[in-house]
Design a protein around this motif. Structure first.
Motif, mmCIF file in Angstrom:
data_model
loop_
_atom_site.group_PDB
_atom_site.id
_atom_site.type_symbol
_atom_site.label_atom_id
_atom_site.label_comp_id
_atom_site.label_asym_id
_atom_site.label_seq_id
_atom_site.Cartn_x
_atom_site.Cartn_y
_atom_site.Cartn_z
ATOM 1 N N HIS A 138 0.870 -1.181 0.000
ATOM 2 C CA HIS A 138 0.000 0.000 0.000
ATOM 3 C C HIS A 138 0.899 1.220 0.000
ATOM 4 O O HIS A 138 1.638 1.439 0.955
ATOM 5 N N ALA A 139 0.837 2.009 -1.048
ATOM 6 C CA ALA A 139 1.629 3.233 -1.132
ATOM 7 C C ALA A 139 0.798 4.373 -0.538
ATOM 8 O O ALA A 139 0.304 5.246 -1.238
ATOM 9 N N GLU A 140 0.626 4.307 0.741
ATOM 10 C CA GLU A 140 -0.139 5.310 1.471
ATOM 11 C C GLU A 140 0.147 5.152 2.956
ATOM 12 O O GLU A 140 0.575 4.070 3.374
ATOM 13 N N PRO A 141 -0.040 6.101 3.783
ATOM 14 C CA PRO A 141 -0.449 7.462 3.462
ATOM 15 C C PRO A 141 0.740 8.314 3.006
ATOM 16 O O PRO A 141 1.891 7.943 3.212
ATOM 17 N N LEU A 142 0.425 9.414 2.387
ATOM 18 C CA LEU A 142 1.412 10.428 2.024
ATOM 19 C C LEU A 142 1.017 11.686 2.789
ATOM 20 O O LEU A 142 -0.122 12.143 2.670
ATOM 21 N N MET A 172 -1.331 -0.602 -4.187
ATOM 22 C CA MET A 172 -2.616 0.037 -3.995
ATOM 23 C C MET A 172 -2.400 1.399 -3.365
ATOM 24 O O MET A 172 -1.552 1.550 -2.484
ATOM 25 N N CYS A 173 -3.131 2.361 -3.851
ATOM 26 C CA CYS A 173 -3.065 3.707 -3.290
ATOM 27 C C CYS A 173 -4.480 4.272 -3.309
ATOM 28 O O CYS A 173 -5.162 4.214 -4.327
ATOM 29 N N ILE A 174 -4.911 4.807 -2.190
ATOM 30 C CA ILE A 174 -6.230 5.419 -2.115
ATOM 31 C C ILE A 174 -6.049 6.929 -2.142
ATOM 32 O O ILE A 174 -5.375 7.499 -1.288
ATOM 33 N N ALA A 222 -4.741 14.637 -3.619
ATOM 34 C CA ALA A 222 -4.108 13.321 -3.741
ATOM 35 C C ALA A 222 -4.291 12.738 -5.134
ATOM 36 O O ALA A 222 -3.397 12.080 -5.659
ATOM 37 N N VAL A 223 -5.423 12.987 -5.736
ATOM 38 C CA VAL A 223 -5.673 12.498 -7.094
ATOM 39 C C VAL A 223 -4.655 13.079 -8.060
ATOM 40 O O VAL A 223 -4.136 12.388 -8.935
#
Length: 100
Positions: free
Chosen positions: A54-58, A90-92, A98-99
């Motif tokens: 998971h490439a989050e959070p940023l 996965m990245c939310i 963020a988009v």
């Protein structure tokens, strides 16, 4: 038709590697597990559970937002994922920023 089911993990996943290659799919990481259906002709089917990073959070401190730091962090993370041959992540993106 008689089908037996078995779980494969680690190096045992080598059993499905030829099928994966024949189909042209990305190799299955050895950290995965696969449920394999076997009949009298060999592998009849399989279903793989793969862990995904998971490439989050940023996070960027409020006073630095809009400075380009988020883009730098995301770019370097993207480079790391590419350099380490990460097969997917996965990245939310739950805000308009963020988009972007």
């Amino acid at each position: 038709m008689s089908v037996n089911f078995t779980w494969l993990k680690g190096e045992d996943l080598i059993a499905i590697d030829p099928l994966i290659a024949e189909i042209g799919w990305t190799p299955i990481p050895r950290s995965s597990v696969a449920l394999v259906a076997i009949d009298e002709m060999g592998i009849a089917g399989f279903h793989v559970l793969q862990p995904r990073p998971h490439a989050e959070p940023l996070y960027v401190r409020p006073d630095l937002r809009g400075s380009g730091l988020a883009g730098d962090l995301a770019g370097q993370m993207s480079k790391f994922l590419h350099d380490t041959n990460t097969q997917g992540f996965m990245c939310i993106a739950d805000t308009p920023e963020a988009v972007k």
